[in-house]
Each structure stands twice: as structure tokens, then as C-alpha cells.
Design a protein around this motif. Structure first.
Motif, PDB file in Angstrom:
ATOM      1  N   ALA A   6      86.963   8.343  24.893  1.00 40.07           N
ATOM      2  CA  ALA A   6      85.876   9.121  25.478  1.00 40.07           C
ATOM      3  C   ALA A   6      85.487  10.274  24.561  1.00 40.07           C
ATOM      4  O   ALA A   6      84.318  10.572  24.387  1.00 40.07           O
ATOM      5  CB  ALA A   6      86.292   9.655  26.848  1.00 40.07           C
ATOM      6  N   THR A   7      86.485  10.907  23.933  1.00 41.46           N
ATOM      7  CA  THR A   7      86.207  12.038  23.064  1.00 41.46           C
ATOM      8  C   THR A   7      85.590  11.584  21.748  1.00 41.46           C
ATOM      9  O   THR A   7      84.731  12.255  21.208  1.00 41.46           O
ATOM     10  CB  THR A   7      87.509  12.811  22.777  1.00 41.46           C
ATOM     11  N   SER A   8      86.006  10.416  21.219  1.00 38.00           N
ATOM     12  CA  SER A   8      85.507   9.973  19.924  1.00 38.00           C
ATOM     13  C   SER A   8      84.012   9.698  19.958  1.00 38.00           C
ATOM     14  O   SER A   8      83.351   9.776  18.936  1.00 38.00           O
ATOM     15  CB  SER A   8      86.276   8.737  19.449  1.00 38.00           C
ATOM     16  N   GLN A   9      83.464   9.397  21.131  1.00 40.75           N
ATOM     17  CA  GLN A   9      82.038   9.168  21.222  1.00 40.75           C
ATOM     18  C   GLN A   9      81.266  10.473  21.063  1.00 40.75           C
ATOM     19  O   GLN A   9      80.087  10.462  20.789  1.00 40.75           O
ATOM     20  CB  GLN A   9      81.703   8.496  22.547  1.00 40.75           C
ATOM     21  N   GLU A  30      83.252   8.477  10.110  1.00 48.39           N
ATOM     22  CA  GLU A  30      82.982   8.259  11.520  1.00 48.39           C
ATOM     23  C   GLU A  30      84.276   7.959  12.260  1.00 48.39           C
ATOM     24  O   GLU A  30      85.255   7.504  11.680  1.00 48.39           O
ATOM     25  CB  GLU A  30      81.961   7.146  11.731  1.00 48.39           C
ATOM     26  N   VAL A  31      84.250   8.262  13.549  1.00 48.54           N
ATOM     27  CA  VAL A  31      85.376   7.951  14.418  1.00 48.54           C
ATOM     28  C   VAL A  31      84.925   6.829  15.337  1.00 48.54           C
ATOM     29  O   VAL A  31      83.967   6.992  16.103  1.00 48.54           O
ATOM     30  CB  VAL A  31      85.820   9.185  15.236  1.00 48.54           C
ATOM     31  N   VAL A  32      85.611   5.678  15.235  1.00 47.41           N
ATOM     32  CA  VAL A  32      85.259   4.505  16.032  1.00 47.41           C
ATOM     33  C   VAL A  32      86.531   3.925  16.631  1.00 47.41           C
ATOM     34  O   VAL A  32      87.493   3.644  15.899  1.00 47.41           O
ATOM     35  CB  VAL A  32      84.563   3.436  15.158  1.00 47.41           C
ATOM     36  N   ASP A  33      86.549   3.759  17.947  1.00 46.39           N
ATOM     37  CA  ASP A  33      87.678   3.145  18.651  1.00 46.39           C
ATOM     38  C   ASP A  33      89.014   3.787  18.299  1.00 46.39           C
ATOM     39  O   ASP A  33      90.006   3.105  18.070  1.00 46.39           O
ATOM     40  CB  ASP A  33      87.737   1.640  18.356  1.00 46.39           C
ATOM     41  N   VAL A  59      93.271   7.853  14.359  1.00 47.27           N
ATOM     42  CA  VAL A  59      93.117   9.292  14.562  1.00 47.27           C
ATOM     43  C   VAL A  59      94.456   9.928  14.919  1.00 47.27           C
ATOM     44  O   VAL A  59      94.784  11.018  14.455  1.00 47.27           O
ATOM     45  CB  VAL A  59      92.049   9.586  15.644  1.00 47.27           C
ATOM     46  N   ALA A  60      95.255   9.251  15.719  1.00 48.05           N
ATOM     47  CA  ALA A  60      96.558   9.794  16.123  1.00 48.05           C
ATOM     48  C   ALA A  60      97.511   9.929  14.943  1.00 48.05           C
ATOM     49  O   ALA A  60      98.467  10.705  14.996  1.00 48.05           O
ATOM     50  CB  ALA A  60      97.177   8.913  17.196  1.00 48.05           C
TER      51      ALA A  60
END
Length: 151
Positions: A6-9, A30-33, A59-60
Motif C-alpha cells: 500500500a505504501t509503495s504505491q 521505482e518501487v514495485v511490489d 525494499v525490506a
């Protein structure tokens, strides 16, 4: 995991040039999934495009993201040689183009660089334009916040 998606969007992708003199070479972040995806141009001497390097990092797994000034020593030396050698050896017929090319390579070898370190110890980097350094820093701050939320 739902919180990360939800935050990555909310973090839109960003595309920045690698240098003001090479605006045709661009880095896309970009941040995707739940993954940080980089598209970094591969170059010869920082000037000639030679493909694209794709980097995908969860990302984690992101430990740190920094933007700092860097010098690419190999490019700096080659650019300086392109300027000096034709003048030293008296190759006047090729001096003008080589001096221009050498100055271009020297200028492109200086500038900010994005550095990402993962929890597993891997490191990635990408060059960015001076005028887009703040944009890259803001993006890295947003991704760092996402990484902290994901852990």
C-alpha cells in the motif's frame, strides 16, 4: 507485507539524468511490489551508451541509501590523457576533437552518486546529475522509510 504494498504505491517512479552533459543517459528508480528497481545505463567513459543494467532489491533488504559526491578516477585519467597527449606529441590535426572529448569526459567523471547497501552486504550505485541530486535524496529518504516499515 500489505503495508509495504500500500505504501509503495505512494512513491512514484523517478527518472534522472546521469549528468547535465549526458542528458540522454537516465537512471530510473521505482518501487514495485515491495522491490526497489533500478535501471542504470552502462557507459563507456561515462559518455557513450552501452546498454542498461537492471537491479532489483527487496525494499525490506535495503540497509542504507546515500547520495554523495564521487569521482570516477578511470574516466578522469582517460579524459586528461585525451587533452594532454595530442598537445604533447604535436598531433595538431586531431587535437581539437580530442581536447573537446577529453574535457567532456573529465566533466562527466565528476558528480553525485547514489549508493545502496543491502543487509546481505551487496552494494549498488548509479550516477546522477548535480541539478537532480535533491530529487534523488528525497526519493532515497522515501525508500528508506519504506524499508524501515517493511522490517
Amino acid at each position: 507485507m500489505g503495508c509495504v504494498e500500500a505504501t509503495s504505491q505512494q512513491v512514484p517512479p523517478i527518472t534522472v539524468p546521469t549528468h547535465r552533459l549526458t542528458r540522454y543517459l537516465r537512471v530510473r528508480l521505482e518501487v514495485v511490489d515491495g522491490n526497489l528497481r533500478w535501471e542504470v545505463p552502462r557507459t563507456l567513459l561515462g559518455v557513450v551508451p552501452a546498454g542498461v543494467r537492471h537491479v532489483l532489491v527487496p525494499v525490506a533488504d535495503v540497509e542504507s541509501l546515500d547520495v554523495h559526491r564521487a569521482v570516477r578516477p578511470f574516466n578522469l585519467v582517460v579524459g586528461a590523457l585525451c587533452i594532454v597527449l595530442p598537445l604533447v606529441f604535436g598531433l595538431w590535426w586531431i587535437a581539437a576533437p580530442l581536447v573537446i572529448f577529453g574535457a567532456w569526459v573529465v566533466l562527466v567523471s565528476l558528480g553525485p552518486r547514489l549508493d545502496a547497501a543491502t543487509r546481505s552486504g551487496a552494494e549498488e550505485h548509479a550516477n546522477v546529475c548535480f541539478s537532480h541530486q535533491i530529487d534523488a535524496e528525497l526519493y532515497m529518504t522515501a525508500v528508506t522509510d519504506l524499508a524501515e516499515q517493511a522490517r
